[in-house]
Design a protein around this motif. Structure first.
Motif, PDB file in Angstrom:
ATOM      1  N   ASP A 200      42.467  45.989  41.147  1.00  7.48           N
ATOM      2  CA  ASP A 200      41.371  45.263  41.793  1.00  7.48           C
ATOM      3  C   ASP A 200      40.816  44.233  40.818  1.00  7.48           C
ATOM      4  O   ASP A 200      40.220  44.580  39.796  1.00  7.48           O
ATOM      5  N   LEU A 201      41.033  42.958  41.137  1.00  4.56           N
ATOM      6  CA  LEU A 201      40.525  41.843  40.331  1.00  4.56           C
ATOM      7  C   LEU A 201      39.504  41.018  41.113  1.00  4.56           C
ATOM      8  O   LEU A 201      39.167  39.903  40.723  1.00  4.56           O
ATOM      9  N   SER A 202      39.008  41.560  42.189  1.00  7.55           N
ATOM     10  CA  SER A 202      38.093  40.814  43.053  1.00  7.55           C
ATOM     11  C   SER A 202      36.746  40.577  42.377  1.00  7.55           C
ATOM     12  O   SER A 202      36.391  41.247  41.409  1.00  7.55           O
ATOM     13  N   HIS A 203      36.019  39.592  42.894  1.00  7.55           N
ATOM     14  CA  HIS A 203      34.672  39.272  42.411  1.00  7.55           C
ATOM     15  C   HIS A 203      34.669  38.988  40.907  1.00  7.55           C
ATOM     16  O   HIS A 203      33.916  39.584  40.139  1.00  7.55           O
TER      17      HIS A 203
ATOM     18  N   TYR B 237      43.769  43.354  44.985  1.00  5.55           N
ATOM     19  CA  TYR B 237      42.602  42.637  45.500  1.00  5.55           C
ATOM     20  C   TYR B 237      42.311  41.441  44.593  1.00  5.55           C
ATOM     21  O   TYR B 237      42.137  41.591  43.380  1.00  5.55           O
ATOM     22  N   LEU B 238      42.244  40.256  45.201  1.00  3.87           N
ATOM     23  CA  LEU B 238      41.942  39.030  44.458  1.00  3.87           C
ATOM     24  C   LEU B 238      40.801  38.234  45.099  1.00  3.87           C
ATOM     25  O   LEU B 238      40.461  37.151  44.609  1.00  3.87           O
ATOM     26  N   HIS B 239      40.206  38.745  46.144  1.00  3.09           N
ATOM     27  CA  HIS B 239      39.201  37.972  46.870  1.00  3.09           C
ATOM     28  C   HIS B 239      37.937  37.752  46.030  1.00  3.09           C
ATOM     29  O   HIS B 239      37.685  38.446  45.055  1.00  3.09           O
ATOM     30  N   ASN B 240      37.167  36.771  46.438  1.00  2.00           N
ATOM     31  CA  ASN B 240      35.921  36.392  45.767  1.00  2.00           C
ATOM     32  C   ASN B 240      36.148  36.015  44.305  1.00  2.00           C
ATOM     33  O   ASN B 240      35.439  36.469  43.403  1.00  2.00           O
ATOM     34  N   ASN B 241      37.173  35.213  44.069  1.00  2.00           N
ATOM     35  CA  ASN B 241      37.369  34.531  42.803  1.00  2.00           C
ATOM     36  C   ASN B 241      37.253  33.034  43.088  1.00  2.00           C
ATOM     37  O   ASN B 241      36.821  32.625  44.169  1.00  2.00           O
ATOM     38  N   GLY B 242      37.640  32.223  42.124  1.00  2.43           N
ATOM     39  CA  GLY B 242      37.648  30.777  42.347  1.00  2.43           C
ATOM     40  C   GLY B 242      39.060  30.237  42.276  1.00  2.43           C
ATOM     41  O   GLY B 242      39.284  29.146  41.738  1.00  2.43           O
ATOM     42  N   ILE B 243      40.015  31.011  42.805  1.00  2.26           N
ATOM     43  CA  ILE B 243      41.429  30.660  42.679  1.00  2.26           C
ATOM     44  C   ILE B 243      41.744  29.383  43.465  1.00  2.26           C
ATOM     45  O   ILE B 243      41.519  29.306  44.674  1.00  2.26           O
ATOM     46  N   VAL B 244      42.268  28.407  42.730  1.00  2.00           N
ATOM     47  CA  VAL B 244      42.662  27.140  43.355  1.00  2.00           C
ATOM     48  C   VAL B 244      44.130  26.837  43.116  1.00  2.00           C
ATOM     49  O   VAL B 244      44.660  25.858  43.646  1.00  2.00           O
ATOM     50  N   LYS B 245      44.806  27.694  42.315  1.00  2.00           N
ATOM     51  CA  LYS B 245      46.184  27.392  41.951  1.00  2.00           C
ATOM     52  C   LYS B 245      47.007  28.664  41.860  1.00  2.00           C
ATOM     53  O   LYS B 245      46.610  29.631  41.228  1.00  2.00           O
TER      54      LYS B 245
END
Length: 373
Positions: A340-343, A363-371
């Protein structure tokens, strides 16, 4: 089975008294006036054999002892064979002070339940004759201090629970005469410190629960043989991990440093969520760990050199940290199933990452992933 016989069996089973570590008890009403707490009903006692046991189990009800009341053996001995009682529970009563007379009447007790009795004090040498006692429960009372020698005489005691009291002082010698103690629970009290030598004579201690206090100092490395420890919901800033612990709960503290008393190859599960950790390089000292909860900390980077080839992690929770870097640690986390890497603050991840491909849950949601690289 006929209906009458089934009813008789049901009554017999439901009437049994079970005394154990996980028994639930209602939190008592705090009384401001002793007389208001005094039971109106007459004292009653119910004793019986269970199975082929020689000793009795007894339940006493409506017993009242004031703080300054002098108690003699006649106060308890109002039923036949008290000297043969092995298990005793007192309920619907107010025992403001545990009297010495108790074990004079019941010298063969192995289990004693003093839960929810408004206990405030323990008479000097109250347990002096409790040489056969193995289990003592004193939960949901008003005990605020445990002085040196209070448990003298309980040389066979292996389980002690004093949960949900007002305990704020624990003398360093309080358990010095209880060498066989295996399980201690002091959860939900007002403790601020547990001194380093408090358990120095308890070499057989295996389970220690001290959650939901206000503890600022407790050197867990002193618990050399403990395999289960719970110090969650306290104010610890440093965590010293003993060499043989298997499960460690230390969430909701202020921990910023983790230290080990040498390599620990037995630790399987550790919960350090809701702390102030910024680094996880210490994880390399615990190669057998399979579950690690680090959510809600202040970790910014995860790099390959923070793990070893022996790492057996299957579940790693890093959500709600400050992660900006998560290096692909494929060769070190081969057994990882849940990540879990979210938030966090991640802006990019490697799409062609063997670690991610092997995961069952990511889980990767609620990050600032653009790439996606």
């Amino acid at each position: 089975m006929s209906l009458p016989r089934a009813l008789i069996l049901s009554v017999l089973v439901s009437s049994q008294f079970y005394f154990g570590f996980g028994q639930n008890a209602e939190k008592p009403v705090r009384c401001s006036d002793i007389e208001d707490c005094k039971p109106a009903a007459p004292k009653t006692s119910f004793c019986y054999h269970v199975g082929h046991q020689v000793s009795y189990k007894c339940v006493l009800k409506n017993f009242h002892i004031g703080e300054s009341e002098h108690v003699t053996t006649e106060f308890f001995a109002d039923h036949e064979g008290p000297g043969e009682v092995g298990t005793l529970q007192i309920e619907n009563s107010t025992i403001y002070r545990v009297p010495k007379a108790l074990f004079s009447v019941y010298p063969k007790l192995t289990r004693l339940n003093l839960t929810s009795l408004q206990i405030r004090d323990i008479e000097r040498d109250a347990f002096e004759r409790g040489v056969e006692l193995r289990e003592l429960q004193m939960d949901f009372n008003n005990i605020s201090r445990l002085e040196s020698g209070v448990f003298n005489g309980l040389r066979w005691l292996d389980l002690l629970t004093i949960e949900d009291n007002t305990l704020s002082h624990l003398h360093v010698d309080v358990f010095s005469s209880n060498a066989r103690l295996m399980i201690v629970s002091l959860s939900r009290n007002n403790l601020t410190r547990i001194e380093d030598d408090t358990f120095r004579n308890n070499r057989e201690l295996r389970v220690v629960h001290a959650s939901r206090n206000s503890i600022e100092h407790f050197d867990l490395s002193q618990l050399a043989e403990a395999y289960e420890i719970d110090v969650s919901y306290n104010r610890l800033t440093e965590l010293k991990i003993p060499a043989r612990v298997n499960t460690l709960e230390a969430s909701h503290n202020r921990i910023s440093a983790v230290k080990s008393n040498g390599q620990n190859r037995l630790l399987k599960k550790m919960n350090l969520s809701y702390n102030k950790l910024t680094d996880i390089s210490w994880t390399s000292m615990f190669s057998a760990m399979t579950e690690l909860n680090l959510e809600y900390n202040e970790i910014e980077q995860i790099r390959e050199d923070q793990f070893t080839l022996q790492t057996r992690l299957e579940r790693l929770l890093l959500n709600n940290n400050r992660l900006t870097i998560f290096e692909p640690v494929t060769m070190f986390l081969e057994q990882l199933k849940v990540l879990d890497l979210s938030h966090n603050r991640l802006t990019s991840v490697e799409r062609c990452n063997l670690l991610f491909d092997r995961l069952h849950v990511l889980y990767l949601h609620n990050n600032g992933i653009v790439k996606l690289q």
